[in-house]
Scaffold this motif. Structure first.
Motif, short mmCIF file in Angstrom:
data_model
loop_
_atom_site.label_atom_id
_atom_site.label_comp_id
_atom_site.label_asym_id
_atom_site.label_seq_id
_atom_site.Cartn_x
_atom_site.Cartn_y
_atom_site.Cartn_z
N PRO A 616 25.55 32.71 -9.25
CA PRO A 616 26.27 31.96 -8.24
C PRO A 616 27.05 32.86 -7.29
O PRO A 616 27.32 32.49 -6.16
N ASP A 617 27.38 34.07 -7.74
CA ASP A 617 28.13 34.97 -6.87
C ASP A 617 27.25 35.60 -5.80
O ASP A 617 27.74 36.14 -4.82
N ASN A 618 25.93 35.54 -6.03
CA ASN A 618 25.01 36.14 -5.06
C ASN A 618 24.53 35.05 -4.11
O ASN A 618 23.71 34.23 -4.47
N PRO A 619 25.04 34.97 -2.91
CA PRO A 619 24.68 33.88 -2.01
C PRO A 619 23.19 33.89 -1.68
O PRO A 619 22.55 34.92 -1.69
N ALA A 620 22.71 32.64 -1.36
CA ALA A 620 21.27 32.51 -1.10
C ALA A 620 20.84 33.27 0.13
O ALA A 620 19.69 33.58 0.31
N GLY A 621 21.77 33.51 1.04
CA GLY A 621 21.39 34.20 2.27
C GLY A 621 21.13 35.67 2.12
O GLY A 621 20.63 36.32 3.02
N CYS A 622 21.51 36.27 0.94
CA CYS A 622 21.33 37.70 0.76
C CYS A 622 19.84 38.02 0.61
O CYS A 622 19.10 37.27 0.00
N THR A 623 19.45 39.16 1.14
CA THR A 623 18.05 39.55 1.09
C THR A 623 17.67 39.98 -0.32
O THR A 623 18.33 40.80 -0.93
N SER A 624 16.61 39.40 -0.82
CA SER A 624 16.11 39.75 -2.15
C SER A 624 15.04 40.81 -2.01
O SER A 624 14.27 40.80 -1.06
N PRO A 625 14.94 41.73 -2.98
CA PRO A 625 13.87 42.72 -2.90
C PRO A 625 12.49 42.09 -3.00
O PRO A 625 11.50 42.65 -2.59
N GLU A 626 12.42 40.89 -3.56
CA GLU A 626 11.14 40.19 -3.70
C GLU A 626 10.83 39.46 -2.39
O GLU A 626 11.67 38.75 -1.86
N PRO A 627 9.64 39.63 -1.82
CA PRO A 627 9.33 38.97 -0.55
C PRO A 627 9.23 37.46 -0.70
O PRO A 627 9.06 36.93 -1.80
N CYS A 628 9.32 36.80 0.42
CA CYS A 628 9.23 35.34 0.47
C CYS A 628 7.93 34.85 -0.18
O CYS A 628 6.88 35.49 -0.07
N TRP A 629 8.00 33.70 -0.85
CA TRP A 629 6.82 33.16 -1.55
C TRP A 629 5.67 32.90 -0.59
O TRP A 629 4.50 33.03 -0.96
N ILE A 631 4.88 34.64 2.11
CA ILE A 631 4.21 35.91 2.40
C ILE A 631 3.31 36.30 1.23
O ILE A 631 2.15 36.71 1.40
N ARG A 632 3.82 36.14 -0.01
CA ARG A 632 2.99 36.44 -1.18
C ARG A 632 1.76 35.54 -1.23
O ARG A 632 0.67 35.98 -1.60
N LEU A 633 1.96 34.29 -0.84
CA LEU A 633 0.85 33.35 -0.82
C LEU A 633 -0.24 33.81 0.15
O LEU A 633 -1.43 33.86 -0.19
#
Length: 1036
Positions: A616-629, A631-633
């Motif tokens: 919960p402390d990590n807001p959803a807007g932060c960039t994740s090292p994992e690419p968007c689903w 793009i993976r698709l």
């Protein structure tokens, strides 16, 4: 209309019995007395013709020609029964076999039929007209010499198709022949204007007529079908221009009437003509009276069946873009229970789906009922008469929609949008009935083919509607006494979303389902979501995700197209960003139906919960090292093997493509993932599938805009070579996408030149630059969709050239050809977008000081072209861009000799005086911008003028001084009337331009005999004084 079959058929001896009959005919003809055959010979001829009509053998095409000619030579016009049989034979053979006539044989047969209509008994005329229709099919250009007999003022077809004709069968046959005559043949001359008008009015009068009690339904349907096909052929011929408002309004009115012809449970009244509303004041509905379905039609809720899953109906095809969608038999019942089951929470409340206070679901109870085979009239005890009638009525509706589609392609979009409310749904007010529209057909028509046709038409209307829809804005103040146009359009957009999503969950035909998704993609691509209340895209997103796994490949591909449109929504929108951050499994399942992942309300995206594996402390807007689903698709679709079945895995999806950049930037991907994406696109650019190649070319045009890639000379070079490869593809769609990408790539060349300096220019290959210049020049001669971006690229490339390029002999010819291409495009009859881009490109050329501007012969041609456009072009945006181009050269010598300089001055003065002259009121909103640009150009010229220019300039001022003065004062005043943020800067800038011109002229006044310079300078000082006085009065 006949559909030619095969000229040869398989068999033990193809055409054997047919040739035997041909030999018997020849023998009869050679017998003495064949000019007046005896009773025995006449009987033999009867038997022979009967055998030929009933024979199923496949003759050779040449045998058909010879046989028909010999039969007509043997049968004289006074033998009515034999004439009737010969005409039946002509109709029979030409409808079964593809036959190409030489001109001599065709003329003989046409003359025979026309003579028969003039001389034979009236009871033979139907058969003769059917034969005539078969003969003229695809042979219209060869029938020119007989048009006066057929379509003249007293022409046979005009007489037989007249509304006063009592014989309906004869009238129908005449219309059939007339419609076949109107078919265009590529590369052949088309009907002349008088004949086109006669045919159009004939077809229109038929469509405007009502069925009388003595005419049966099927005959009337055939009559309407022939008239609709005829109008469609006229429009497709490319010569019929619906310029008159009453002509277009009358046609649209009858098309709307025919779109609903025989639709069960619906009866509407349409006026004789629809009238467009001027778009800026377009706040009222079209005056169309509408009747709602009878209440009894909605009493079906007690006998509902759930649609069986996974069973595709017979006759449905899996071909991308197939237009001949099958109207297949059995349809399952669709009731409100099933609707709620499929929608789930997405439309669980009115607040989430429709404006507050409006219960649309109940009004569409009957919309979702599809008549099953056990309950419909298709299995009645009346011998299938009603079934046949329903089928013919559906064909009328399909014909009307096909004709409407041709009409849309024949008129400008700005004209079409005046009729928006007549065909596009709008949310009804409280207590008001739902208006009938194209979505009424998509929701209520029992025929899947008709539903698909209505969606194709709606897609055509929505395509390119971004500018029209851009005014839409949801109302925040609900207490207004009237509904603004912007709110009306916003309401229409929301209603389109609602209806299309309803159609999506209720459709069972795969072809129609594909059309629904394509229509949604067009809507999403053009709707201004940043001006609308959020939530629309969330509902589209949640309901389309299950269809990525659909069993039909076309549904899967169109679903990816729609997702591409969603992530391309301009802004970028926070709503889309949060949708992309959803878990990859959210809303997906293997069935292709089922309830998507949803938010609890249309506003929930604003406060989305943390993603899976996220604290919960990590807001959803932060960039994740994992690419968007997504793009993976897309990567998995391209990389992994194609599979026929689908599972929950992201790997098992159909072939797709990458679209415009999403809010998830390329920079957020890891380095190896970036390289993978780039490698895939460069490889797919060589695909043999045009759709894949076009998508790859467009995606490269998007990637080249990323700052992390555009500064890489090697990537730019690789991308340029790939795009040039696609620019020479045989597919127009591939070439259009490649030209767009080439325009983007050349934009980056200019950006790199300005930001990176000579280092980038020196590293970029000269040979590649020359190749790009030649390819863009060649593409500027292509179709308008290619040409518009090709000329944009040419302007950038000519701007990019360095002095050593210009001096290089290898570049000289290419530069000259490219400049001539731009000049000819400015003066051409191409679309406005193409000409606008060409003017913009010439302005880019003028920025390049390495080019011999003012010295080379092409300079005069370029200035003359722009001067002509700025004075006379109907489109004010093009005038503005040409005036801007004329004001770009920064040195006096760039304008050439005094005569040429003063010609440009005179052209701008004339353009200034004509800046309010237009027949199109929609252009008036650009007139102020046009005057501003022309005034800036005039002041720019004065600030560069030489002493030898001033006498000619003064002569123009003497003749038009008062008009110029008023426009320049208005130009100066505009700076004060603007918003506060830009007032001082803009005002100072305009004053600085005027003072700069005065200072320049006063410096050269002593060099001018007759003090012309002093007079021009004094004239400008007078304008400045008047402006200063007016400013003081305003302040006080």
């Amino acid at each position: 209309h006949r559909r030619p079959g095969r000229a040869m058929m398989a068999g033990p001896e193809p055409g054997g019995s047919f040739r035997h009959c041909l030999a018997r005919l020849s023998a009869l003809r050679l017998q003495p007395g064949s000019e007046q055959p005896s009773g025995g010979r006449r009987t033999e001829l009867h038997l022979l013709l009967d055998q030929l009509i009933s024979d199923s053998c496949g003759p050779a095409a040449v045998d058909v020609c010879a046989l028909l000619v010999q039969a007509c030579q043997l049968v004289h016009l006074d033998q009515a029964h034999l004439v009737s049989k010969v005409c039946q034979l002509i109709y029979h053979l030409l409808n079964r076999f593809q036959v190409t006539f030489d001109e001599q044989n065709l003329n003989f047969l046409l003359f025979y039929c026309i003579s028969s209509l003039k001389q034979c008994s009236s009871w033979t005329h139907v058969e003769v007209l059917q034969a005539l229709a078969a003969l003229v099919y695809n042979n219209g250009p060869k029938c020119q010499k007989y048009l006066p007999d057929l379509l003249g003022k007293t022409g046979l077809l005009v007489q037989f198709s007249d509304s006063a004709q009592p014989n309906m069968e004869l009238r129908t046959a005449a219309l059939h022949s007339m419609a076949n005559l109107c078919l265009s043949v590529p590369g052949q001359p088309y009907l002349d204007e008088p004949y086109r008008s006669v045919c159009f009015q004939t077809f229109l009068s038929v469509l405007q007529s009502s069925k009388t009690s003595d005419v049966d339904d099927i005959t009337f349907c055939v009559l309407l079908q022939n008239a609709l096909k005829g109008i469609q052929s006229l429009l497709n011929g490319g010569k019929m221009k619906l310029m008159q408002a009453d002509q277009l309004g009358s046609l649209l009115a009858v098309l709307k009437k025919c779109m609903f012809h025989g639709l069960p449970g619906l009866s509407i009244e349409v006026p004789a003509a629809l009238y467009p509303a001027p778009l800026p004041q377009y706040d009222k509905r079209s005056p169309v009276k509408q009747e709602q379905p009878e209440p009894a039609a909605s009493k079906t809720t007690g006998n509902r069946r759930k649609k069986s899953k996974g069973k595709q109906k017979k006759g449905e095809f899996a071909e991308e873009g197939r237009e001949d969608l099958c109207d297949t038999g059995k349809e399952s019942i669709r009731g409100v229970d099933m609707l709620k089951l499929r929608l789930g929470d997405t439309c669980a409340s009115d607040a989430a789906c429709v404006p507050a206070g409006k219960d649309h679901l109940s009004s569409h109870c009957t919309s979702w009922k599809r008549i099953s085979s056990s309950e419909s009239e298709y299995s009645d005890a009346e011998g299938g008469i009603q079934s046949k009638t329903r089928s013919y009525q559906a064909k009328v509706r399909q014909g009307a929609l096909a004709c409407f589609l041709s009409t849309i392609k024949s008129i400008e979009k700005r004209v079409l949008y005046g009729y928006w409310s007549a065909f596009v749904p709008d949310a009804p007010g409280i207590g008001s009935p739902q208006s009938v529209s194209l979505m009424t057909i998509a929701l209520k028509d029992p025929s899947p083919k008709t539903r698909a046709c209505s969606l194709q038409v709606l897609s055509a209307i929505l395509e390119g509607s971004k500018q029209f829809l851009s005014v839409a804005e949801d109302a925040n103040d609900h207490k207004r006494a009237f509904t603004p146009f912007s709110v009306t359009i916003a309401s229409s957009i929301r209603e389109l979303h609602r209806c299309l999503l309803l159609a999506l969950v209720a459709e069972s035909s795969f072809q129609t389902l594909t059309q629904i998704i394509k229509c949604l993609a067009n809507l999403v691509s053009n709707a201004p979501y940043s001006r609308l209340n959020p939530g629309l895209l969330t509902r589209v997103w949640n309901q389309i995700k299950p269809y990525i796994c659909h069993k039909d490949v076309n549904v899967r591909v169109s679903s990816l197209t729609l997702l591409g449109a969603v992530v391309s929504a301009q802004a970028p929108l926070p709503e889309v960003q949060l949708l992309l951050q959803q878990p990859s499994s959210s809303g997906l399942n293997s069935s292709g139906s089922g309830t998507p992942h949803r938010f609890n309300s249309s506003e929930q995206w604003r406060k989305a919960p943390p993603l899976e594996g996220e604290s919960p402390d990590n807001p959803a807007g932060c960039t994740s090292p994992e690419p968007c689903w997504l793009i993976r698709l897309c990567i998995s679709i391209v990389v992994l093997p194609r599979e026929d079945s689908c599972s929950d895995s992201d790997a098992n999806f159909p072939s797709g493509s990458v679209y415009e950049p999403s809010p998830v930037r390329l920079e957020s991907l890891q380095n190896d993932q970036q390289i993978l994406c780039i490698t895939l696109l460069l490889g797919l650019n060589h695909s043999e599938t045009p759709l894949v190649k076009a998508a790859a070319a467009r995606a490269l045009g998007v990637y080249i805009l990323f700052s992390c890639l555009r500064q890489d000379v090697m990537f730019v070079a690789d991308t340029a070579n790939a795009i040039l490869n696609s620019l020479h593809d045989k597919s127009p769609n591939v070439r259009a996408k490649a030209a767009w990408s080439l325009g983007n790539l050349t934009d980056t060349l200019i950006v790199n030149m300005e930001t990176m300096g000579q280092s980038f220019q020196e590293e970029f290959s000269d040979l590649l630059l020359l190749k790009m210049l030649r390819s863009a020049t060649e593409a500027s001669k292509d179709k308008d969709k290619v040409k518009s971006n090709a000329v944009r690229a040419l302007g950038n490339l000519l701007h990019f050239l360095q002095p050593y390029h210009v001096a290089n002999p290898r570049f000289k010819e290419a530069i000259e050809e490219s400049l001539q291409a731009l000049i000819s495009t400015v003066l051409s009859e191409a679309t406005m977008k193409v000409r606008w881009n060409a003017c913009y490109a010439l302005g880019n050329v003028f920025k390049n000081t390495a080019l011999p501007l003012g010295e080379a012969p092409w300079t005069t041609q370029a200035y003359n072209a722009l001067s002509s456009v700025v004075k006379s072009c109907k489109n004010f945006k093009i005038r503005i861009k040409s005036a801007m181009a004329l004001s770009i050269p920064s040195k006096r010598e760039c304008y050439g000799p005094t005569e040429q300089f003063c010609q440009i001055w005179d052209a701008l003065v004339e353009a200034l005086q004509k800046s309010e002259d237009t027949e199109d009121f929609l252009e008036f909103k650009y007139s102020a911008s046009l005057r501003t640009q022309i005034c800036q150009a005039l002041l720019h010229l004065l600030s560069l003028a030489k002493s030898t220019d001033l006498p000619l300039i003064w002569r123009t001022i003497t003749a038009n001084g008062d008009a110029i003065k008023s426009y320049v004062l208005q130009y100066m005043k505009c700076g004060i009337e603007e918003n506060e943020a830009g007032t001082r800067t803009d005002l100072c800038e305009r004053e600085r331009k005027l003072k700069g011109a005065i200072e320049h002229l006063s410096g050269i006044e002593k060099q001018v005999e007759g003090k012309a310079g002093l007079r021009v300078c004094g004239y400008l000082e007078g304008i400045l004084t008047n402006h200063a006085n007016a400013t003081e009065l305003t302040k006080s």
